[in-house]
Design an enzyme around this catalytic site. Sequence first.
Site, PDB file in Angstrom:
ATOM      1  CB  ALA A  71      18.464 -27.366 -16.778  1.00  0.00           C
TER       2      ALA A  71
ATOM      3  CG  PHE B  76      14.338 -16.725 -11.778  1.00  0.00           C
ATOM      4  CD1 PHE B  76      14.528 -15.576 -11.671  1.00  0.00           C
ATOM      5  CD2 PHE B  76      14.219 -17.549 -11.241  1.00  0.00           C
ATOM      6  CE1 PHE B  76      14.489 -15.191 -10.460  1.00  0.00           C
ATOM      7  CE2 PHE B  76      13.793 -16.954  -9.376  1.00  0.00           C
ATOM      8  CZ  PHE B  76      13.791 -15.173  -9.798  1.00  0.00           C
TER       9      PHE B  76
ATOM     10  CE1 TYR C 181      12.220 -28.759  -8.953  1.00  0.00           C
ATOM     11  CE2 TYR C 181      11.502 -28.907  -6.752  1.00  0.00           C
ATOM     12  CZ  TYR C 181      12.358 -28.765  -7.064  1.00  0.00           C
ATOM     13  OH  TYR C 181      13.187 -27.620  -7.319  1.00  0.00           O
TER      14      TYR C 181
ATOM     15  CB  THR D  22      10.534 -23.119 -17.618  1.00  0.00           C
ATOM     16  OG1 THR D  22      11.795 -23.665 -17.805  1.00  0.00           O
ATOM     17  CG2 THR D  22       8.945 -23.625 -17.654  1.00  0.00           C
ATOM     18  N   GLY D  23      12.181 -21.519 -19.824  1.00  0.00           N
ATOM     19  CA  GLY D  23      13.338 -20.753 -20.253  1.00  0.00           C
ATOM     20  C   GLY D  23      12.829 -19.269 -21.065  1.00  0.00           C
TER      21      GLY D  23
HETATM   22  N1  LIG Z   1      13.504 -20.439  -7.918  1.00  0.00           N
HETATM   23  C1  LIG Z   1      12.674 -20.888  -6.849  1.00  0.00           C
HETATM   24  O1  LIG Z   1      12.867 -20.546  -5.443  1.00  0.00           O
HETATM   25  C2  LIG Z   1      14.742 -22.366  -6.476  1.00  0.00           C
HETATM   26  C3  LIG Z   1      14.274 -23.216  -5.617  1.00  0.00           C
HETATM   27  C4  LIG Z   1      14.939 -24.404  -5.194  1.00  0.00           C
HETATM   28  C5  LIG Z   1      15.398 -24.450  -6.173  1.00  0.00           C
HETATM   29  N2  LIG Z   1      15.282 -24.338  -7.602  1.00  0.00           N
HETATM   30  C6  LIG Z   1      16.166 -24.883  -8.716  1.00  0.00           C
HETATM   31  O2  LIG Z   1      16.842 -24.287  -9.750  1.00  0.00           O
HETATM   32  C7  LIG Z   1      17.044 -24.017 -10.696  1.00  0.00           C
HETATM   33  C8  LIG Z   1      16.389 -23.299 -11.918  1.00  0.00           C
HETATM   34  O3  LIG Z   1      14.864 -22.925 -11.704  1.00  0.00           O
HETATM   35  P1  LIG Z   1      14.498 -21.265 -12.205  1.00  0.00           P
HETATM   36  O4  LIG Z   1      13.796 -20.980 -11.021  1.00  0.00           O
HETATM   37  O5  LIG Z   1      16.085 -20.465 -12.701  1.00  0.00           O
HETATM   38  O6  LIG Z   1      13.101 -22.457 -12.848  1.00  0.00           O
HETATM   39  P2  LIG Z   1      13.691 -21.533 -14.642  1.00  0.00           P
HETATM   40  O7  LIG Z   1      12.184 -22.903 -14.850  1.00  0.00           O
HETATM   41  O8  LIG Z   1      13.503 -20.389 -14.636  1.00  0.00           O
HETATM   42  O9  LIG Z   1      14.609 -22.202 -15.153  1.00  0.00           O
HETATM   43  C9  LIG Z   1      15.201 -23.899 -15.475  1.00  0.00           C
HETATM   44  C10 LIG Z   1      15.338 -23.285 -17.063  1.00  0.00           C
HETATM   45  O10 LIG Z   1      15.822 -25.020 -17.680  1.00  0.00           O
HETATM   46  C11 LIG Z   1      15.709 -24.782 -18.701  1.00  0.00           C
HETATM   47  N3  LIG Z   1      15.176 -26.682 -18.817  1.00  0.00           N
HETATM   48  C12 LIG Z   1      14.435 -27.566 -18.671  1.00  0.00           C
HETATM   49  N4  LIG Z   1      14.473 -28.215 -19.112  1.00  0.00           N
HETATM   50  C13 LIG Z   1      15.214 -28.353 -19.346  1.00  0.00           C
HETATM   51  C14 LIG Z   1      16.633 -29.971 -20.815  1.00  0.00           C
HETATM   52  N5  LIG Z   1      15.402 -30.505 -20.433  1.00  0.00           N
HETATM   53  N6  LIG Z   1      17.447 -29.003 -20.987  1.00  0.00           N
HETATM   54  C15 LIG Z   1      17.891 -28.101 -21.245  1.00  0.00           C
HETATM   55  N7  LIG Z   1      17.519 -27.355 -20.592  1.00  0.00           N
HETATM   56  C16 LIG Z   1      16.281 -27.344 -19.613  1.00  0.00           C
HETATM   57  C17 LIG Z   1      13.828 -24.346 -18.442  1.00  0.00           C
HETATM   58  O11 LIG Z   1      14.106 -24.115 -19.808  1.00  0.00           O
HETATM   59  C18 LIG Z   1      14.973 -22.701 -17.864  1.00  0.00           C
HETATM   60  O12 LIG Z   1      15.403 -22.021 -19.094  1.00  0.00           O
HETATM   61  C19 LIG Z   1      15.544 -25.459 -11.113  1.00  0.00           C
HETATM   62  O13 LIG Z   1      16.497 -26.724 -11.003  1.00  0.00           O
HETATM   63  C20 LIG Z   1      15.188 -25.092  -9.809  1.00  0.00           C
HETATM   64  O14 LIG Z   1      14.473 -27.089  -9.581  1.00  0.00           O
HETATM   65  C21 LIG Z   1      14.346 -23.038  -8.576  1.00  0.00           C
END
Ligand SMILES: NC(=O)c1ccc[n+]([C@@H]2O[C@H](COP(=O)([O-])OP(=O)(O)OC[C@H]3O[C@@H](n4cnc5c(N)ncnc54)[C@H](O)[C@@H]3O)[C@@H](O)[C@H]2O)c1
Length: 317
Positions: free
Chosen positions: A80, A12, A147, A36-37
């Site tokens: 990630a 995302f 987390y 999850t992407g």
């Molecule tokens: N969405 C929110 O509100 C929010 C808030 C605080 C922090 N975050 C952080 O922002 C970051 C992105 O979150 P998001 O909401 O886009 O989630 P998301 O799940 O859409 O994106 C995470 C991406 O990381 C990839 N991924 C996971 N494990 C992996 C691995 N081992 N190797 C390679 N790729 C891997 C997934 O396939 C996915 O594309 C994360 O670190 C999350 O903890 C998000």
Amino acid sequence: MAKILVTGAAGFIGSHTSDLLLAEGHAVVGVDNFRTGRRENLSAALHSTGFTLHELDVAVPGALAKLVAAEQPDAIIHLAALVSVQESIADPALNFSLNVHASQFVAEAARLHGVNRVVFASSAAIYGDAAERPIRESAEKRPVSPYGAAKLAAEALLLGHGACYGFTVRCQRYFNVFGPRQDPSSPYSGVISIFARCDREGRPVTIYGDGRQTRDFIAVRDVARANLLAATRPGVVSGAANICTGRATSLLDLAGIFAARHAGAAAPVHRPARAGDIVHSLGDPAAAAAELGFTARMGVAEGLAELINGPAVPVLS
Ligand SMILES: NC(=O)c1ccc[n+]([C@@H]2O[C@H](COP(=O)([O-])OP(=O)(O)OC[C@H]3O[C@@H](n4cnc5c(N)ncnc54)[C@H](O)[C@@H]3O)[C@@H](O)[C@H]2O)c1
């Protein structure tokens, strides 16, 4: 123009960040294992000559360092992760591997291959149920989930490596991010994406707890801009800053905004509060303004309009 490696690029926040970097003329090396992407999130980026995509698991020892050695990026934006608080509670060992160990591999890759800057996706979850409101970066860190604990540990790991080996580290403490491409299929996704799906399908929304809990919702396009600034703005020094708006919205308010779209919309369904959920979360955005020149531009209403009316089509160079 810089070359920037983005882990979690198909996610995302990662896909919006990649789109913006490309639109600004930077080269992007996308990394994702599609846990999850989704590839569809990169449909615009994949048409850009400045974009390459590598299917790779960042939690595998040495895998990222090898790619960094080959690509020699100026900066890494490390997004990630295992992103669900509830999943971290169900599987704390996996949380450690994806959120702590993988961050150590990012620090190692930066150290070994001369990367100038690392931008890390931290979270408001590191503060736990902090009494301070709005929360400043100096607030006591009392994470209440594996987390949040892992994000705090990863911040320390990256900042310590940066200070010792001479690269800049920016920890971006995102509050509640929302917008197009957020996956509503998991029950633990961002509440706005779940409410938007209920809205589309004409179903009542479910509120865990009394609905008076508040969040600081920030639009993903603003978060992408904060990442761009952290990775490319000249003169930025190491540190951690909230990436937030400084405005609180309760879940009842949010349900009201959606309900107002339809006459006779069903009342929200209430369920018991969930373990690990934080009651109030409101950030102070002053540090990001001072240290990155970042101020959120989109309000909840504007961001919701973009979400409901479909994603804006990015302009890529
Ligand atoms: N969405 C929110 O509100 C929010 C808030 C605080 C922090 N975050 C952080 O922002 C970051 C992105 O979150 P998001 O909401 O886009 O989630 P998301 O799940 O859409 O994106 C995470 C991406 O990381 C990839 N991924 C996971 N494990 C992996 C691995 N081992 N190797 C390679 N790729 C891997 C997934 O396939 C996915 O594309 C994360 O670190 C999350 O903890 C998000």
